[in-house]
Design a protein around this motif. Sequence first.
Motif, PDB file in Angstrom:
ATOM      1  N   GLY A 160     -22.735 -81.375   5.378  1.00 28.63           N
ATOM      2  CA  GLY A 160     -21.794 -80.293   5.097  1.00 28.63           C
ATOM      3  C   GLY A 160     -20.361 -80.697   4.859  1.00 28.63           C
ATOM      4  N   VAL A 161     -20.108 -81.980   4.564  1.00 31.35           N
ATOM      5  CA  VAL A 161     -18.746 -82.418   4.270  1.00 31.35           C
ATOM      6  C   VAL A 161     -18.649 -82.703   2.776  1.00 31.35           C
ATOM      7  CG1 VAL A 161     -16.927 -84.100   4.750  1.00 31.35           C
ATOM      8  CG2 VAL A 161     -18.496 -83.403   6.568  1.00 31.35           C
ATOM      9  N   SER A 162     -17.942 -81.848   2.064  1.00 29.48           N
ATOM     10  CA  SER A 162     -17.796 -81.993   0.615  1.00 29.48           C
ATOM     11  C   SER A 162     -16.960 -83.223   0.289  1.00 29.48           C
ATOM     12  CB  SER A 162     -17.113 -80.753   0.036  1.00 29.48           C
ATOM     13  OG  SER A 162     -16.685 -80.978  -1.286  1.00 29.48           O
ATOM     14  N   PRO A 163     -17.251 -83.897  -0.820  1.00 32.53           N
ATOM     15  CA  PRO A 163     -16.341 -84.949  -1.286  1.00 32.53           C
ATOM     16  C   PRO A 163     -14.921 -84.444  -1.466  1.00 32.53           C
ATOM     17  CG  PRO A 163     -18.407 -85.057  -2.495  1.00 32.53           C
ATOM     18  CD  PRO A 163     -18.453 -83.799  -1.673  1.00 32.53           C
ATOM     19  N   TRP A 164     -14.760 -83.126  -1.641  1.00 41.61           N
ATOM     20  CA  TRP A 164     -13.446 -82.525  -1.868  1.00 41.61           C
ATOM     21  C   TRP A 164     -12.845 -81.941  -0.586  1.00 41.61           C
ATOM     22  CZ3 TRP A 164     -11.190 -83.811  -6.186  1.00 41.61           C
ATOM     23  CH2 TRP A 164     -11.989 -84.196  -7.264  1.00 41.61           C
ATOM     24  N   HIS A 165     -13.355 -82.397   0.559  1.00 42.58           N
ATOM     25  CA  HIS A 165     -12.841 -81.891   1.841  1.00 42.58           C
ATOM     26  C   HIS A 165     -11.343 -82.151   1.971  1.00 42.58           C
ATOM     27  CE1 HIS A 165     -12.517 -80.946   6.058  1.00 42.58           C
ATOM     28  NE2 HIS A 165     -12.161 -82.178   6.355  1.00 42.58           N
ATOM     29  N   TYR A 166     -10.903 -83.353   1.642  1.00 49.04           N
ATOM     30  CA  TYR A 166      -9.468 -83.643   1.723  1.00 49.04           C
ATOM     31  C   TYR A 166      -8.731 -83.143   0.493  1.00 49.04           C
ATOM     32  CZ  TYR A 166      -5.001 -86.036   1.720  1.00 49.04           C
ATOM     33  OH  TYR A 166      -3.648 -86.285   1.664  1.00 49.04           O
ATOM     34  N   TRP A 167      -9.254 -83.411  -0.686  1.00 51.73           N
ATOM     35  CA  TRP A 167      -8.504 -83.189  -1.920  1.00 51.73           C
ATOM     36  C   TRP A 167      -8.461 -81.733  -2.365  1.00 51.73           C
ATOM     37  CZ3 TRP A 167      -5.095 -86.234  -4.196  1.00 51.73           C
ATOM     38  CH2 TRP A 167      -5.088 -87.590  -3.856  1.00 51.73           C
ATOM     39  N   ASN A 218       1.221 -95.754  -2.870  1.00 49.88           N
ATOM     40  CA  ASN A 218       0.995 -96.931  -2.054  1.00 49.88           C
ATOM     41  C   ASN A 218      -0.445 -96.954  -1.552  1.00 49.88           C
ATOM     42  OD1 ASN A 218       0.965 -94.949  -0.040  1.00 49.88           O
ATOM     43  ND2 ASN A 218       3.107 -95.303   0.497  1.00 49.88           N
ATOM     44  N   SER A 219      -0.739 -97.901  -0.658  1.00 57.94           N
ATOM     45  CA  SER A 219      -2.109 -98.060  -0.187  1.00 57.94           C
ATOM     46  C   SER A 219      -2.586 -96.853   0.607  1.00 57.94           C
ATOM     47  CB  SER A 219      -2.232 -99.331   0.654  1.00 57.94           C
ATOM     48  OG  SER A 219      -1.304 -99.334   1.726  1.00 57.94           O
ATOM     49  N   GLN A 220      -1.659 -96.146   1.288  1.00 60.17           N
ATOM     50  CA  GLN A 220      -2.075 -94.938   2.011  1.00 60.17           C
ATOM     51  C   GLN A 220      -2.546 -93.864   1.042  1.00 60.17           C
ATOM     52  OE1 GLN A 220       0.912 -96.452   2.622  1.00 60.17           O
ATOM     53  NE2 GLN A 220       0.562 -97.290   4.675  1.00 60.17           N
ATOM     54  N   PHE A 221      -1.847 -93.741  -0.077  1.00 63.01           N
ATOM     55  CA  PHE A 221      -2.271 -92.807  -1.115  1.00 63.01           C
ATOM     56  C   PHE A 221      -3.619 -93.221  -1.696  1.00 63.01           C
ATOM     57  CE2 PHE A 221      -2.550 -92.268  -5.735  1.00 63.01           C
ATOM     58  CZ  PHE A 221      -2.573 -90.888  -5.850  1.00 63.01           C
ATOM     59  N   TYR A 222      -3.727 -94.488  -2.072  1.00 64.11           N
ATOM     60  CA  TYR A 222      -4.947 -94.934  -2.748  1.00 64.11           C
ATOM     61  C   TYR A 222      -6.156 -94.931  -1.822  1.00 64.11           C
ATOM     62  CZ  TYR A 222      -2.668 -95.954  -7.117  1.00 64.11           C
ATOM     63  OH  TYR A 222      -2.003 -95.816  -8.313  1.00 64.11           O
ATOM     64  N   GLU A 223      -5.953 -95.061  -0.527  1.00 67.18           N
ATOM     65  CA  GLU A 223      -7.083 -94.966   0.389  1.00 67.18           C
ATOM     66  C   GLU A 223      -7.781 -93.618   0.237  1.00 67.18           C
ATOM     67  OE1 GLU A 223      -8.093 -95.523   5.159  1.00 67.18           O
ATOM     68  OE2 GLU A 223      -6.018 -95.187   4.508  1.00 67.18           O
ATOM     69  N   LYS A 224      -7.002 -92.551   0.079  1.00 67.15           N
ATOM     70  CA  LYS A 224      -7.581 -91.220  -0.106  1.00 67.15           C
ATOM     71  C   LYS A 224      -8.302 -91.103  -1.445  1.00 67.15           C
ATOM     72  CE  LYS A 224      -6.109 -89.402   3.760  1.00 67.15           C
ATOM     73  NZ  LYS A 224      -7.092 -89.044   4.831  1.00 67.15           N
ATOM     74  N   VAL A 225      -7.717 -91.702  -2.486  1.00 70.01           N
ATOM     75  CA  VAL A 225      -8.351 -91.644  -3.806  1.00 70.01           C
ATOM     76  C   VAL A 225      -9.651 -92.452  -3.801  1.00 70.01           C
ATOM     77  CG1 VAL A 225      -8.078 -92.123  -6.264  1.00 70.01           C
ATOM     78  CG2 VAL A 225      -6.105 -91.374  -4.917  1.00 70.01           C
ATOM     79  N   PHE A 226      -9.612 -93.657  -3.224  1.00 66.24           N
ATOM     80  CA  PHE A 226     -10.809 -94.506  -3.193  1.00 66.24           C
ATOM     81  C   PHE A 226     -11.936 -93.824  -2.421  1.00 66.24           C
ATOM     82  CE2 PHE A 226      -7.860 -98.480  -3.329  1.00 66.24           C
ATOM     83  CZ  PHE A 226      -7.634 -98.256  -4.677  1.00 66.24           C
ATOM     84  N   GLU A 227     -11.593 -93.172  -1.319  1.00 64.51           N
ATOM     85  CA  GLU A 227     -12.629 -92.482  -0.546  1.00 64.51           C
ATOM     86  C   GLU A 227     -13.259 -91.364  -1.371  1.00 64.51           C
ATOM     87  OE1 GLU A 227     -12.995 -89.584   3.315  1.00 64.51           O
ATOM     88  OE2 GLU A 227     -11.502 -91.191   3.414  1.00 64.51           O
ATOM     89  N   LEU A 228     -12.444 -90.609  -2.100  1.00 71.17           N
ATOM     90  CA  LEU A 228     -12.984 -89.567  -2.979  1.00 71.17           C
ATOM     91  C   LEU A 228     -13.952 -90.160  -3.991  1.00 71.17           C
ATOM     92  CD1 LEU A 228     -13.020 -86.691  -4.254  1.00 71.17           C
ATOM     93  CD2 LEU A 228     -11.070 -87.439  -5.648  1.00 71.17           C
ATOM     94  N   LEU A 229     -13.572 -91.286  -4.595  1.00 71.63           N
ATOM     95  CA  LEU A 229     -14.431 -91.913  -5.588  1.00 71.63           C
ATOM     96  C   LEU A 229     -15.766 -92.325  -4.971  1.00 71.63           C
ATOM     97  CD1 LEU A 229     -11.856 -94.123  -7.525  1.00 71.63           C
ATOM     98  CD2 LEU A 229     -12.915 -91.996  -8.290  1.00 71.63           C
ATOM     99  N   LEU A 230     -15.725 -92.948  -3.807  1.00 70.36           N
ATOM    100  CA  LEU A 230     -16.956 -93.403  -3.176  1.00 70.36           C
ATOM    101  C   LEU A 230     -17.819 -92.231  -2.740  1.00 70.36           C
ATOM    102  CD1 LEU A 230     -15.429 -96.328  -1.114  1.00 70.36           C
ATOM    103  CD2 LEU A 230     -16.892 -96.534  -3.133  1.00 70.36           C
ATOM    104  N   ARG A 231     -17.198 -91.167  -2.247  1.00 68.07           N
ATOM    105  CA  ARG A 231     -17.973 -89.971  -1.888  1.00 68.07           C
ATOM    106  C   ARG A 231     -18.602 -89.344  -3.122  1.00 68.07           C
ATOM    107  NH1 ARG A 231     -17.218 -87.585   3.274  1.00 68.07           N
ATOM    108  NH2 ARG A 231     -15.644 -88.629   4.560  1.00 68.07           N
ATOM    109  N   SER A 232     -18.044 -89.634  -4.297  1.00 67.56           N
ATOM    110  CA  SER A 232     -18.575 -89.099  -5.562  1.00 67.56           C
ATOM    111  C   SER A 232     -19.435 -90.121  -6.297  1.00 67.56           C
ATOM    112  CB  SER A 232     -17.401 -88.672  -6.458  1.00 67.56           C
ATOM    113  OG  SER A 232     -16.571 -87.743  -5.804  1.00 67.56           O
ATOM    114  N   LYS A 233     -19.793 -91.203  -5.621  1.00 62.78           N
ATOM    115  CA  LYS A 233     -20.620 -92.281  -6.171  1.00 62.78           C
ATOM    116  C   LYS A 233     -19.987 -92.916  -7.412  1.00 62.78           C
ATOM    117  CE  LYS A 233     -24.890 -90.601  -6.458  1.00 62.78           C
ATOM    118  NZ  LYS A 233     -24.858 -89.181  -6.074  1.00 62.78           N
TER     119      LYS A 233
END
Length: 841
Positions: A160-167, A218-233
Amino acid sequence: MKKFSKYILTLVTICIFSSTKAAEPFVTTEKSSDVVIIKEKSLRLSLFLNDGVDKGILRAVNNLQTDFEKVTGDNPTIFNQNPNQNSPLIIIGTIGTNSIIDDLIKQKKIDGNQLKGKNEKFIILNIKNPFKGVEDALVIAGSDKRGTIYGIYELSKQIGVSPWHYWADVPVKQKENIYFKKGIYTDGEPAVKYRGIFLNDEAPALSGWSKATFGGFNSQFYEKVFELLLRSKANYMWPAMWGNAFYDDDVASGPLANEMGIVMGTSHHEPMALAQQDWRRYIKKNNLPNVWDYSKNKTVLDEFWKTGIERSKNWEKLVTIGMRGDGDEAMSEGTNTALLENIVKNQRQIIEKVTGQKAEKTPQLWALYKEVQDYYDKGMRVPDDVTLLFCDDNWGNVRKLPDPTKPLHKGGYGMYYHFDYVGAPRNSKWINISPIQRVWEQMNLSYEHGVDKIWIVNVGDLKPMEFPISFFLDMAWNPKEFNSQNLFEYTQNWAAQQFGKQHAKEIAKLLNTYPKYNRRVTPETLDSKTYSLENYYEFEAVVKDYKNLALDAYRINDEIPNQYKDAYFQLVLYPIDACSNLYEMYFAQAKNRKLAAEKNILANDYANQVKTFFARDSILQDKYNNKIAGGKWTHIMDQMRIGYKAWNDLRKNVLPEVTYVSEKEMNTSKIFKESNGYVAIEAEHFSTSNNSKRIHWEVIPDFGKTKSGITTFPQNGYPKADENIFVEYDIHFDSTAEFDVQLLLAPTLNFNSNKGLRYEISFDGEKPQTVNFNGHYRGELGKWQAEHIIRSSTKHTISKQGMHKLRIRVLEPGIVLQRILINTGGLKPSYLGAPESEMKN
């Protein structure tokens, strides 16, 4: 997901895999004999993974812990050795890493053939007795690092955790009990090797948000983007590049991407793992001339390019090669293919020298973007191992594909696609304009022509492109899963994932429709001249389309639970409401221009409407930026959309020009034209009014059921015999006959000792008819009161086509006229009366 059948032989479960498509998810909240417990209220979940597990996998496991805590309220425990307890257990690992997965394969509890030599594949299954004292376990096994990570995030999504939970602030639905449907599940291998996004044209919105939230890209920003990508395969990315340099802005960003499992690249005009800004900084630091020209500055450019490969040599990447002009421009007209081929040759030599390996060991692409395709068409070629990255025309229309009648390029093909674009004829940066039907058709066309090595899409600020991003990345994983008939089903499933099933179909219709409307004309290109006011009521029709869509969006917003409202505003309501508001604003501007040219005072009403809608656009923007999700998305809707004068934006919205008509300029000759068998007139639109020194006409705005009412003042002023207190209306008739003329009057009673209120009515100076419309009730009082109107009718003969003048003279005060309806043969019954007829000046 694909599900595999299972058989039990003797005491050991042996998995024999036969691929079939699973119709249902593998997670359920219903307990039965066919499930394995993942989490129950009274049981603590544990996660097992080996010591020394890859750091990227460990990050994903830690996120899985957090996800379970959000869903169930409990944080699972991580074990690196036999937990020796019979409670729910999830085992996570990767084949070929001396892990528990390799042990389970040796024990024949997992079929290693399903993972050996596979790319980014995971299997999720239940097994018996993985450890002493452990009866059942769930296993997430990957063929490689990303395969394991994708399996972890697949479980997160299904609980039940959407890839878009954060974004997009998609909420997590709480569950006490979670079960796994017994079986073996996989999504197989991805059809496209590199699948990702390009953050581009990111100022002022994404840049402003990232600075306010993280201090920049910065890396804090990209950590969120990378996680979205991985959650979206997904596995591939081009970073933000307007004034930014991914590797240089934060030295932690490169190692982070490599750790998390993201393949980094650079845009089509940034070769050798270097950003355009890297060049700016390099020449400034070394006091070198800014000459981005290989024929004039070869040595400096070679040394510069060497720094890019040296910096990134130990990280997974996809290197862009070739060269365009500085600043994403074409090179000079004199550039020849021989020079460009030499550039590529020298770049590959640099790659070999720095890496100590043959150039083909480092993945590379050559982007055939804009004029570079011309070089290819004229015969320029690159080595066989280099992937040819084809491009669309920046608007989602594929420019070139491989010729199926000729030998295929061994390095394969990719596609650079656009959801966002800066350039002529007009920027498109603000909102989603990409219906998935068009995306599917063009990307399926590409895939069917062998484009399966790279799919990357320009997503601008990332928000608000959430839905098409999901579709693009899901399709990149398995294009064969999609066809022309199941796109709405995909949309509905995506809506259910974000908002639950109850309103999923209705929300899917909204998600399906608004980008279709935006594809008619992009919001930045839309203006008051786009649609026709005169022909087919076109402008009114498209405004009505969007207003109706907005009404549906607001209705659902009222019905969904409060926890979904922030996500719903971002993903559905704002794109629809803001675009509907934009249409209404430009329609009002079009009406203002038309009426102002006719010197019609009504132009002023539309001028005021333009200002109202323009202000509302800012209110909606402020809500998105500063009100929802606790003010999380500051600046994210800062892209300009109103007031373009050229192809590029002005960094702020500009109020559309409007014209006001003064009383002196006003053309008071209003002519109503018969149409569709009737003439309908709002009372305030008289062409002439006649007053006396004692008595005058006034309009009472917003009086009655439609627009207004007109009456005489003072209200105790009774006209004398020599006082002609009247209004006149100019009407153009196309037909002749005896017509019924109906006045819609306020339901004023005969307050004057039951004498009643009288008016005279006539055409063209004929002898007037005197009408006492309320002298006696005749049982109609209840109807007048219920309908809040008195309808008073007279018959008149019009014997000639053309212009005629209708006069209405009042003989008593207190008569309030609201509308006039003339039936010339086609007036249909209605409660409010027909729409007002077209008015000519």
